[in-house]
Design an enzyme around this catalytic site. Structure first.
Site, PDB file in Angstrom:
ATOM      1  N   TYR A 162      25.057  28.489  37.925  1.00  0.00           N
ATOM      2  CA  TYR A 162      26.341  28.942  38.479  1.00  0.00           C
ATOM      3  C   TYR A 162      27.024  30.031  37.650  1.00  0.00           C
ATOM      4  O   TYR A 162      27.165  29.906  36.426  1.00  0.00           O
ATOM      5  CB  TYR A 162      27.309  27.756  38.613  1.00  0.00           C
ATOM      6  CG  TYR A 162      28.410  28.034  39.608  1.00  0.00           C
ATOM      7  CD1 TYR A 162      28.242  27.702  40.952  1.00  0.00           C
ATOM      8  CD2 TYR A 162      29.580  28.676  39.240  1.00  0.00           C
ATOM      9  CE1 TYR A 162      29.222  27.982  41.887  1.00  0.00           C
ATOM     10  CE2 TYR A 162      30.569  28.965  40.166  1.00  0.00           C
ATOM     11  CZ  TYR A 162      30.391  28.607  41.488  1.00  0.00           C
ATOM     12  OH  TYR A 162      31.356  28.892  42.418  1.00  0.00           O
ATOM     13  N   ASP A 217      37.369  42.656  36.510  1.00  0.00           N
ATOM     14  CA  ASP A 217      37.148  41.545  35.575  1.00  0.00           C
ATOM     15  C   ASP A 217      36.910  41.992  34.133  1.00  0.00           C
ATOM     16  O   ASP A 217      37.341  41.317  33.217  1.00  0.00           O
ATOM     17  CB  ASP A 217      35.956  40.706  36.060  1.00  0.00           C
ATOM     18  CG  ASP A 217      35.909  39.311  35.433  1.00  0.00           C
ATOM     19  OD1 ASP A 217      36.943  38.621  35.438  1.00  0.00           O
ATOM     20  OD2 ASP A 217      34.835  38.921  34.932  1.00  0.00           O
ATOM     21  N   LYS A 273      29.755  37.425  31.650  1.00  0.00           N
ATOM     22  CA  LYS A 273      30.520  36.950  30.501  1.00  0.00           C
ATOM     23  C   LYS A 273      29.662  36.944  29.225  1.00  0.00           C
ATOM     24  O   LYS A 273      30.145  37.266  28.144  1.00  0.00           O
ATOM     25  CB  LYS A 273      31.105  35.569  30.788  1.00  0.00           C
ATOM     26  CG  LYS A 273      32.089  35.580  31.966  1.00  0.00           C
ATOM     27  CD  LYS A 273      33.227  36.532  31.714  1.00  0.00           C
ATOM     28  CE  LYS A 273      33.996  36.996  32.921  1.00  0.00           C
ATOM     29  NZ  LYS A 273      34.864  36.119  33.606  1.00  0.00           N
ATOM     30  N   HIS A 318      38.268  41.267  28.747  1.00  0.00           N
ATOM     31  CA  HIS A 318      38.357  40.542  30.027  1.00  0.00           C
ATOM     32  C   HIS A 318      39.549  41.105  30.797  1.00  0.00           C
ATOM     33  O   HIS A 318      40.594  40.471  30.904  1.00  0.00           O
ATOM     34  CB  HIS A 318      38.538  39.049  29.724  1.00  0.00           C
ATOM     35  CG  HIS A 318      38.403  38.151  30.913  1.00  0.00           C
ATOM     36  ND1 HIS A 318      38.955  36.892  30.960  1.00  0.00           N
ATOM     37  CD2 HIS A 318      37.758  38.304  32.084  1.00  0.00           C
ATOM     38  CE1 HIS A 318      38.658  36.313  32.114  1.00  0.00           C
ATOM     39  NE2 HIS A 318      37.940  37.149  32.814  1.00  0.00           N
ATOM     40  N   CYS A 341      43.552  33.905  37.170  1.00  0.00           N
ATOM     41  CA  CYS A 341      44.983  34.160  37.010  1.00  0.00           C
ATOM     42  C   CYS A 341      45.429  35.482  37.613  1.00  0.00           C
ATOM     43  O   CYS A 341      46.533  35.953  37.320  1.00  0.00           O
ATOM     44  CB  CYS A 341      45.382  34.088  35.540  1.00  0.00           C
ATOM     45  SG  CYS A 341      45.338  32.416  34.884  1.00  0.00           S
ATOM     46  N   ARG A 359      33.441  30.996  45.278  1.00  0.00           N
ATOM     47  CA  ARG A 359      33.441  32.430  44.956  1.00  0.00           C
ATOM     48  C   ARG A 359      32.729  33.247  46.023  1.00  0.00           C
ATOM     49  O   ARG A 359      31.881  32.754  46.745  1.00  0.00           O
ATOM     50  CB  ARG A 359      32.733  32.645  43.610  1.00  0.00           C
ATOM     51  CG  ARG A 359      33.415  31.936  42.436  1.00  0.00           C
ATOM     52  CD  ARG A 359      34.005  32.889  41.449  1.00  0.00           C
ATOM     53  NE  ARG A 359      34.875  32.233  40.485  1.00  0.00           N
ATOM     54  CZ  ARG A 359      35.678  32.892  39.667  1.00  0.00           C
ATOM     55  NH1 ARG A 359      35.713  34.208  39.686  1.00  0.00           N
ATOM     56  NH2 ARG A 359      36.461  32.249  38.823  1.00  0.00           N
ATOM     57  N   SER A 389      40.945  33.492  33.304  1.00  0.00           N
ATOM     58  CA  SER A 389      40.167  33.254  34.516  1.00  0.00           C
ATOM     59  C   SER A 389      41.046  32.642  35.605  1.00  0.00           C
ATOM     60  O   SER A 389      41.838  31.743  35.345  1.00  0.00           O
ATOM     61  CB  SER A 389      39.018  32.303  34.198  1.00  0.00           C
ATOM     62  OG  SER A 389      38.202  32.888  33.218  1.00  0.00           O
ATOM     63  N   ARG A 449      32.020  27.565  34.925  1.00  0.00           N
ATOM     64  CA  ARG A 449      31.616  27.749  33.537  1.00  0.00           C
ATOM     65  C   ARG A 449      31.893  26.468  32.753  1.00  0.00           C
ATOM     66  O   ARG A 449      32.881  25.783  33.003  1.00  0.00           O
ATOM     67  CB  ARG A 449      32.409  28.887  32.877  1.00  0.00           C
ATOM     68  CG  ARG A 449      31.977  30.283  33.283  1.00  0.00           C
ATOM     69  CD  ARG A 449      32.727  31.339  32.488  1.00  0.00           C
ATOM     70  NE  ARG A 449      34.148  31.315  32.766  1.00  0.00           N
ATOM     71  CZ  ARG A 449      35.072  30.764  32.000  1.00  0.00           C
ATOM     72  NH1 ARG A 449      34.746  30.210  30.843  1.00  0.00           N
ATOM     73  NH2 ARG A 449      36.338  30.777  32.348  1.00  0.00           N
TER      74      ARG A 449
HETATM   75  P1  GTP Z   1      38.443  35.321  37.531  1.00  0.00           P
HETATM   76  O1  GTP Z   1      37.506  35.928  38.510  1.00  0.00           O
HETATM   77  O2  GTP Z   1      38.221  33.860  37.333  1.00  0.00           O
HETATM   78  O3  GTP Z   1      38.456  36.040  36.231  1.00  0.00           O
HETATM   79  O4  GTP Z   1      39.919  35.342  38.198  1.00  0.00           O
HETATM   80  P2  GTP Z   1      40.979  36.526  38.415  1.00  0.00           P
HETATM   81  O5  GTP Z   1      41.789  36.721  37.181  1.00  0.00           O
HETATM   82  O6  GTP Z   1      40.341  37.727  39.002  1.00  0.00           O
HETATM   83  O7  GTP Z   1      41.979  35.856  39.497  1.00  0.00           O
HETATM   84  P3  GTP Z   1      42.125  36.147  41.060  1.00  0.00           P
HETATM   85  O8  GTP Z   1      42.763  37.475  41.354  1.00  0.00           O
HETATM   86  O9  GTP Z   1      40.842  35.866  41.718  1.00  0.00           O
HETATM   87  O10 GTP Z   1      43.185  35.029  41.441  1.00  0.00           O
HETATM   88  C1  GTP Z   1      42.941  33.669  41.209  1.00  0.00           C
HETATM   89  C2  GTP Z   1      43.827  32.832  42.085  1.00  0.00           C
HETATM   90  O11 GTP Z   1      45.186  33.145  41.836  1.00  0.00           O
HETATM   91  C3  GTP Z   1      43.575  33.077  43.566  1.00  0.00           C
HETATM   92  O12 GTP Z   1      43.622  31.858  44.266  1.00  0.00           O
HETATM   93  C4  GTP Z   1      44.714  33.979  43.946  1.00  0.00           C
HETATM   94  O13 GTP Z   1      45.059  33.863  45.318  1.00  0.00           O
HETATM   95  C5  GTP Z   1      45.850  33.527  43.034  1.00  0.00           C
HETATM   96  N1  GTP Z   1      46.786  34.645  42.739  1.00  0.00           N
HETATM   97  C6  GTP Z   1      46.450  35.905  42.385  1.00  0.00           C
HETATM   98  N2  GTP Z   1      47.546  36.700  42.248  1.00  0.00           N
HETATM   99  C7  GTP Z   1      48.602  35.905  42.513  1.00  0.00           C
HETATM  100  C8  GTP Z   1      50.026  36.135  42.551  1.00  0.00           C
HETATM  101  O14 GTP Z   1      50.533  37.227  42.307  1.00  0.00           O
HETATM  102  N3  GTP Z   1      50.807  35.053  42.841  1.00  0.00           N
HETATM  103  C9  GTP Z   1      50.268  33.821  43.120  1.00  0.00           C
HETATM  104  N4  GTP Z   1      51.102  32.826  43.412  1.00  0.00           N
HETATM  105  N5  GTP Z   1      48.936  33.571  43.110  1.00  0.00           N
HETATM  106  C10 GTP Z   1      48.122  34.594  42.817  1.00  0.00           C
HETATM  107  C1  SPV Z   2      35.825  33.807  34.943  1.00  0.00           C
HETATM  108  O1  SPV Z   2      35.745  32.567  34.822  1.00  0.00           O
HETATM  109  O2  SPV Z   2      36.595  34.491  34.235  1.00  0.00           O
HETATM  110  C2  SPV Z   2      35.046  34.486  35.986  1.00  0.00           C
HETATM  111  C3  SPV Z   2      34.046  33.699  36.708  1.00  0.00           C
HETATM  112  O3  SPV Z   2      35.207  35.677  36.190  1.00  0.00           O
HETATM  113  S1  SPV Z   2      32.575  33.535  35.820  1.00  0.00           S
HETATM  114  O4  SPV Z   2      31.717  34.673  36.137  1.00  0.00           O
HETATM  115  O5  SPV Z   2      31.954  32.283  36.268  1.00  0.00           O
HETATM  116  O6  SPV Z   2      32.830  33.508  34.407  1.00  0.00           O
HETATM  117 MN    MN Z   3      36.901  36.544  34.868  1.00  0.00          MN
END
Ligand code: GTP
Ligand code: SPV
Ligand code: MN
Length: 611
Positions: A214, A290, A223, A243, A267, A393, A265, A73
């Site tokens: 993308y 999400d 989003k 979110h 996190c 992704r 994002s 993004r």
């Molecule tokens: P978006 O799709 O961008 O909104 O991200 P999200 O909030 O769904 O995050 P996601 O669960 O995909 O995690 C993002 C990154 O953080 C990944 O590389 C995970 O492996 C890492 N991660 C998630 N949970 C943890 C945790 O509890 N500890 C650590 N150290 N890393 C984590």
């Molecule tokens: C985010 O960035 O919070 C995502 C990926 O979930 S995107 O759909 O590209 O915004």
């Molecule tokens: Mn997201």
């Protein structure tokens, strides 16, 4: 050219108007049948955009690599074009709607020449839900159509909901083409990064996105609609578009509660929503990973639906160990973007839990051999250019995911007992703390902060305030958004969820995570579950109520008393910095920030002084 007849007059008029502007070679309505899906996949394979993965290792799945200038993004090129600048507010880029249209129209003019324009009606939310909403995306990207068909409900479900006269959000998307790139439209990843713009016209329920293919820039249901436009609709109608992931948690007695959680994002939302419990008798199930749309019900409780039908999840560090449910979800019928491709036709990324075979193609299609092929944490192998992009992704249907909750498509949503806020904070913020009340919880949400990630273009690891994880996604003035949240807490009929702040990412001075995270986050969810039943005492701090150290169940966990102590300590010297940072943040957000949030800051300072 457009030879389609829609029984929906408004849709017909809009499709004609856009076709006149963008000049596609043909117009195709996407109906979401197996045949149409497969046909588009084959077309992308012929064009070189998709490579088919091994049918034995990864059936029904494809990999795509985007243009290196189009991998995330782009917040600087995302605009809220409300009539008045003040309504977009301090967190958004604002441009007058007429100025923006005058700027973008020349870019859209003829932008689809030599390409097909797909008409993709989609439904956000379960079929038949009073809370679901309709959108239509017009796009010249088959890649977008296929991703949309996984993460949203396309085809007959959407068409039926649209009927002859339902309202829908208009989402126009063109990848465009780079200046001087010719008219062939033959690039494997068409885009125009220099002139990219993602423009929202919230008052018109309209989105125009030009120049990127993308993720959130191009899959406009996600989003753009479900957060930026929907947050404006929600403000007008008295609900919330957030979110947030949504999960259920069941205790050994079989009692179940639902939590939502806002994390910026990349996190941890997907990982938390799919958490595999290692505690006997305790179970976590997924409702959404999400986005949550939430409404107060007739019983006064807050109900959430997941408007999506699949995941657009972060690949790096997803492994059988960290997230077995996601690994199952992406076992088949998945689109991978910017992952690495192994010689035997499977995908690979940093932190997948095995070594990359010799000759793996990285996301830029360079063949890589030792010493690049290290296995391990994405961060640990950063000395070498990673083989997968940090924002690589997977796009997988929810139906693939073994942890979906049985209520995940309940048209009325699921009742929420607790709301979590979390971000990547290497210092200051404890493992978990509880808001004193709703207003304090809104204060915690308003000041949510995280070290930045690769989900958005720009510097990674910089601390920024990301209120409610909505900084890039709130479609209106963030001060008004805070007031909206506060006002929902003032209705005496509402049974308010409790609010918590969590932090899985606290580090020691050597830069190592203090907390194991992932499935061990269950230990924190369990404490929250029990707190919702008024178990445990809390230790009052200026940040909120902390667990007593022995209240976090560490059975079977090898964590030193020192680390656990650090995770549950609020340091006075850290707080001083935090308080001034919050003050700067709230002041910077300007005049519409409600006074009660400044009163919460004063309370925090008083409690700090009393330490
Ligand atoms: P978006 O799709 O961008 O909104 O991200 P999200 O909030 O769904 O995050 P996601 O669960 O995909 O995690 C993002 C990154 O953080 C990944 O590389 C995970 O492996 C890492 N991660 C998630 N949970 C943890 C945790 O509890 N500890 C650590 N150290 N890393 C984590
Ligand atoms: C985010 O960035 O919070 C995502 C990926 O979930 S995107 O759909 O590209 O915004
Ligand atoms: Mn997201």
């Amino acid at each position: 050219m457009a030879s389609f007849e829609f029984s929906h007059k408004g849709l017909q008029a809009w499709v004609n108007e856009v076709a006149d502007l963008c000049r596609p070679e043909s117009v195709v309505v996407y109906g979401d049948s197996r045949e149409e899906y497969n046909f588009l996949c084959e077309q992308l394979v012929s064009a070189g955009t998709f490579k088919r993965l091994s049918s034995s290792l990864r059936p029904g799945s494809f990999i795509a690599n985007s243009d290196p200038a189009d991998t995330a993004r782009v917040e600087e090129k995302t605009f809220i074009c409300s009539q008045k600048a003040v309504d977009a507010g301090p967190t958004n880029n604002w441009i007058d709607p007429n100025v923006m249209k005058a700027r973008l129209e020349p870019l859209f003019r003829g932008s689809m020449r030599g390409r097909t324009m797909y008409v993709v009606p989609f439904l956000m939310g379960p079929e038949g839900s009073p809370f679901s909403r309709i959108g239509v995306e017009l796009t010249d990207s088959a890649y977008v159509v296929l991703n949309m068909s996984i993460i949203a409900r396309t085809g007959a479900q959407a068409m039926n909901a649209l009927g002859t006269d339902s309202d829908f959000v208009r989402c126009l998307h063109s990848c465009g083409r780079k200046a001087n790139s010719g008219d062939s439209g033959a690039q494997t990843w068409p885009c125009d990064p220099e002139r990219m713009a993602i423009a929202h016209f919230p008052e018109e329920r309209l989105v125009w996105s030009y120049g990127s293919g993308y993720g959130g820039n191009a899959l406009l249901n996600k989003k753009c609609f479900a957060l930026r436009v929907a947050s404006c609709i929600a403000r007008d109608e008295g609900w919330l578009a957030e979110h947030m992931m949504i999960l259920s948690i069941t205790n050994p007695q079989g009692r179940k509660k639902y939590f939502t959680g806002a994390f910026p994002s990349s996190c941890g939302k997907t990982n938390l929503a799919m958490l595999k419990s290692s505690f006997p008798g305790w179970e976590v199930k997924t409702v959404g990973d999400d986005i949550a749309w939430m409404h107060f019900g007739a019983d006064g409780r807050l109900y959430a639906i997941n408007p999506e039908a699949g995941f657009f999840g972060v690949a790096p560090n997803t492994s059988v160990k960290s997230n077995p449910n996601a690994m199952r979800a992406l076992a088949c019928n998945t689109i991978f973007t910017n992952c690495a491709l192994t010689p035997d036709g499977d995908v690979w990324w940093e932190g997948i839990g095995r070594e990359a075979p010799d000759g793996t193609l990285d996301w830029r299609e360079q063949r890589r051999s030792k010493p690049d092929r290290e296995c391990g944490d994405a961060a640990a192998s950063s000395a070498q250019a990673p083989l997968s992009h940090p924002n690589a992704r997977f796009t997988s249907p929810a139906a693939n995911c073994p942890s979906m909750d049985e209520e995940w498509e309940n048209p009325n949503g699921v009742p929420i007992s607790a709301i979590l806020f979390g971000g990547r904070r290497s210092t200051t913020i404890p493992l978990v703390c509880e808001a004193r009340n709703w207003t304090h919880g809104v204060f915690i949400g308003a000041n949510l902060s995280s070290e930045t990630t690769a989900a958005a273009a720009g510097q990674v690891g910089r601390l920024r305030r990301d209120p409610f994880a909505m900084f890039p996604f709130c479609g209106y003035n963030i001060g008004d958004y805070f007031s909206h949240w506060l006002s929902l807490g003032q209705n005496p009929a509402h049974v308010l969820p409790r609010i918590y702040q969590v932090n899985w990412f606290r580090k020691n001075p050597q830069g190592q995570y203090l907390w194991p995270g992932y499935s061990d986050n269950m230990r924190v969810l369990k404490w929250i579950f029990e707190r919702c039943d008024n178990e445990h005492k809390v230790v009052e701090t200026p940040l909120g109520g902390l667990p007593e150290k022995e209240a976090i169940d560490t059975k079977g966990l090898s964590i030193s008393a020192e680390n656990l102590g650090d995770l549950l300590t609020v340091r006075k010297e850290d707080l001083q910095t935090e308080i001034s940072s919050i003050r700067i943040h709230l002041q910077r957000l300007g005049g519409r920030v409600p006074a009660s949030l400044f009163r919460e800051l004063a309370t925090m300072e008083e409690k700090y002084s009393g330490l």
